[in-house]
Design a protein around this motif. Structure first.
Motif, mmCIF file in Angstrom:
data_model
loop_
_atom_site.group_PDB
_atom_site.id
_atom_site.type_symbol
_atom_site.label_atom_id
_atom_site.label_comp_id
_atom_site.label_asym_id
_atom_site.label_seq_id
_atom_site.Cartn_x
_atom_site.Cartn_y
_atom_site.Cartn_z
ATOM 1 N N SER A 103 0.625 -1.292 -0.124
ATOM 2 C CA SER A 103 0.072 0.119 -0.073
ATOM 3 C C SER A 103 1.064 1.163 -0.114
ATOM 4 C CB SER A 103 -1.055 0.028 1.228
ATOM 5 O OG SER A 103 -0.176 -0.189 2.386
ATOM 6 N N GLU A 106 2.024 1.730 -3.314
ATOM 7 C CA GLU A 106 1.393 2.145 -4.385
ATOM 8 C C GLU A 106 1.277 3.588 -4.172
ATOM 9 O OE1 GLU A 106 -2.062 -0.311 -3.793
ATOM 10 O OE2 GLU A 106 -1.458 -1.944 -4.856
ATOM 11 N N GLU A 107 1.041 4.154 -3.150
ATOM 12 C CA GLU A 107 0.956 5.593 -2.617
ATOM 13 C C GLU A 107 2.264 6.484 -3.180
ATOM 14 O OE1 GLU A 107 0.104 8.357 1.083
ATOM 15 O OE2 GLU A 107 0.332 6.341 1.440
ATOM 16 N N TYR A 109 4.258 5.700 -5.729
ATOM 17 C CA TYR A 109 4.042 5.518 -7.298
ATOM 18 C C TYR A 109 2.837 6.521 -7.814
ATOM 19 C CZ TYR A 109 3.353 3.539 -12.023
ATOM 20 O OH TYR A 109 3.284 3.478 -13.400
ATOM 21 N N ARG A 110 1.568 6.266 -6.977
ATOM 22 C CA ARG A 110 0.488 7.247 -7.349
ATOM 23 C C ARG A 110 0.980 8.874 -7.210
ATOM 24 N NH1 ARG A 110 -2.637 5.911 -3.866
ATOM 25 N NH2 ARG A 110 -3.193 3.960 -4.910
ATOM 26 N N ASP A 111 1.552 9.039 -6.216
ATOM 27 C CA ASP A 111 2.147 10.476 -6.065
ATOM 28 C C ASP A 111 3.179 10.967 -7.004
ATOM 29 O OD1 ASP A 111 0.455 10.531 -3.871
ATOM 30 O OD2 ASP A 111 2.053 10.242 -2.506
ATOM 31 N N GLY A 114 1.239 10.122 -10.903
ATOM 32 C CA GLY A 114 -0.189 10.782 -11.241
ATOM 33 C C GLY A 114 -1.296 9.441 -11.604
ATOM 34 N N SER A 115 -0.685 8.227 -11.580
ATOM 35 C CA SER A 115 -1.596 7.131 -12.015
ATOM 36 C C SER A 115 -1.370 6.014 -11.178
ATOM 37 C CB SER A 115 -1.501 6.879 -13.430
ATOM 38 O OG SER A 115 -0.132 6.303 -13.821
ATOM 39 N N ASP A 116 -2.348 5.014 -11.237
ATOM 40 C CA ASP A 116 -2.081 3.841 -10.462
ATOM 41 C C ASP A 116 -1.146 2.733 -11.252
ATOM 42 O OD1 ASP A 116 -3.641 4.749 -8.385
ATOM 43 O OD2 ASP A 116 -5.399 4.037 -9.168
ATOM 44 N N SER A 135 3.821 -1.773 -14.450
ATOM 45 C CA SER A 135 3.247 -0.812 -14.684
ATOM 46 C C SER A 135 3.042 -0.642 -16.393
ATOM 47 C CB SER A 135 3.690 0.669 -14.091
ATOM 48 O OG SER A 135 5.012 1.021 -14.716
#
Length: 424
Positions: A103, A106-107, A109-111, A114-116, A135
């Protein structure tokens, strides 16, 4: 000298009883599964003497097979496949896990992006555990930004135990490579099916080849449906597993068909059993072998899933273990409950086997009708004898019949008692 009535009745009854038993035996000789020892279910299952009527209930197995196929197709159409990076292309980032959780990764990577990500999973346990990120394809700048963010957040350590950015590995797979892998996998599957068809057609016959191919298609569809339902990634290991389980399914079908061929050799010149009954006997004779082979094959696969996947966390083996486990069970089912009944249906639709089946069933029906007529005659004869005995008792002895003891003497006359006196 005429025999007494009771002796005549007894002898006649004995002869009629023997005729009845002989008629019963003649019908039982044609009966389904005759000659099988009358033991319990599991004893007959182990000895292969007809514990399960697979062929006689083939319509039920067709319905079960159709339901399984429909569920598998629904799973494929609704959920679809989760193709891995090797098929769709993309980037794969991996680094020592340390204290990082999926988790948290994933956070980050998202920050940063800008995508999951496609997937984030932990591979391995303990000090050997690593985090694997899959990815979409990333360019050089995006890879640099992501590796910097991961290093600053988790400080992954190299083999010397010191934090190092080099501990983060990145690999890219292009879409062209994924297309090549997909095409090669489909070519391998097609070549396998063609070789299987040729082998079975040469080794056995056309109908057996068609039944075996139908079983292989069933195995592929059901395994793919389970894979789509579970949501595991489709990787090259999955393709290898599919080819492996198709080989096992073919092996099991060949074993069953070899026994069918042995049991039905020369059956067109015999009138005791039909092709379907001999096939059912062959299925029962090979059933325990199929079960034992499946159990022996499942044990190492379960060990692979428990040790490699759960304990060691080797996620790449999870795909191979699942496809082999599902394929092994489905292959055992299809060779017994689908391929063999389908073979009988193809045989009985046309040709000499269909004519032979009709002849055997007609002869069996005539034997049963003769037995029923003989039993009716016996009942009528027994009823007539009983009625005649009562009439004779009331009307006296029949003309010419030997008088019974005491009959023909005058009333009050008694038989002399004692020994005769010797003349002097």
């Amino acid at each position: 000298m005429t025999k007494p009535n009771n002796m005549t009745d007894t002898g006649s009854s004995s002869l009629n009883k023997r005729d009845e038993d002989r008629a019963q035996s003649s019908v039982d000789d044609f009966a389904y599964g005759s000659g099988a020892p009358r033991h319990g279910f599991f004893n007959r299952l182990y000895t292969g003497t007809g514990a399960i009527d697979v062929i006689g209930r083939r319509r039920m197995w067709y319905i079960v097979t159709a339901v399984i196929v429909l569920l598998a197709l629904a799973s494929i159409l609704i959920r679809g496949f989760n193709f891995g990076i090797d098929f769709e292309g993309g980037s794969r980032i991996q680094f020592p896990a340390g204290n990082a959780t999926t988790s948290e990764v994933e956070e980050v990577y998202r920050d940063t992006m800008g995508s999951d990500p496609e997937t984030v999973q932990t591979v391995g346990v303990g000090s050997t555990a690593t985090v694997l990120i899959r990815s979409e394809a990333l360019d050089a700048n995006e890879v640099d930004q992501l590796t910097s963010a991961l290093y600053e957040e988790f400080q992954p350590k190299n083999s010397d135990g010191e934090p190092s950015r080099a501990a983060i590995s990145v690999s890219d797979v292009s879409e062209t490579w994924g297309d090549q892998i997909t095409r090669k996998a489909l070519i391998a599957l097609a070549v396998f099916l063609v070789l299987v068809s040729v082998y079975i057609a040469v080794r056995f016959e056309r109908d057996m080849a068609l039944a075996a191919l139908a079983a292989l298609v069933f195995d592929v569809v059901v395994t793919a449906g389970v894979y789509a339902l579970v949501g595991f990634e489709v990787t090259p290991a999955t393709v290898i597993g599919v080819l492996t389980i198709l080989g096992f399914s073919l092996y099991d079908s060949v074993v069953v068909f070899d026994k069918v061929e042995e049991n039905t050799r020369g059956i067109l010149h015999l009138n005791r059993r039909t092709y379907a009954e001999q096939t059912n006997l062959a299925v029962n004779q090979t059933l325990m072998r199929s079960i034992n082979t499946a159990v022996i094959g499942v044990l190492p696969i379960v060990a692979l899933m428990v040790i490699a996947v759960w304990m060691l966390g080797v996620g790449t083996l999870k795909d191979l273990a699942l496809v082999q486990l599902v394929g092994l069970l489905v292959g055992t089912y299809s060779s017994i409950f689908f391929a063999s009944p389908l073979l009988v249906s193809l045989k009985e639709r046309w040709g000499p086997v269909a004519a032979h089946t009709k002849k055997v069933l007609a002869k069996r029906s005539n034997a049963a009708a003769a037995r029923a007529a003989r039993e009716a005659e016996l009942r009528v004869a027994n009823a007539t004898r009983r009625a005649g005995g009562e009439d004779f008792a009331a009307a006296g002895p029949r003309p010419g019949a030997r008088p019974r003891s005491g009959e023909g003497r005058a009333a009050g006359e008694q038989r002399p008692a004692g020994k005769r006196q010797r003349r002097n």
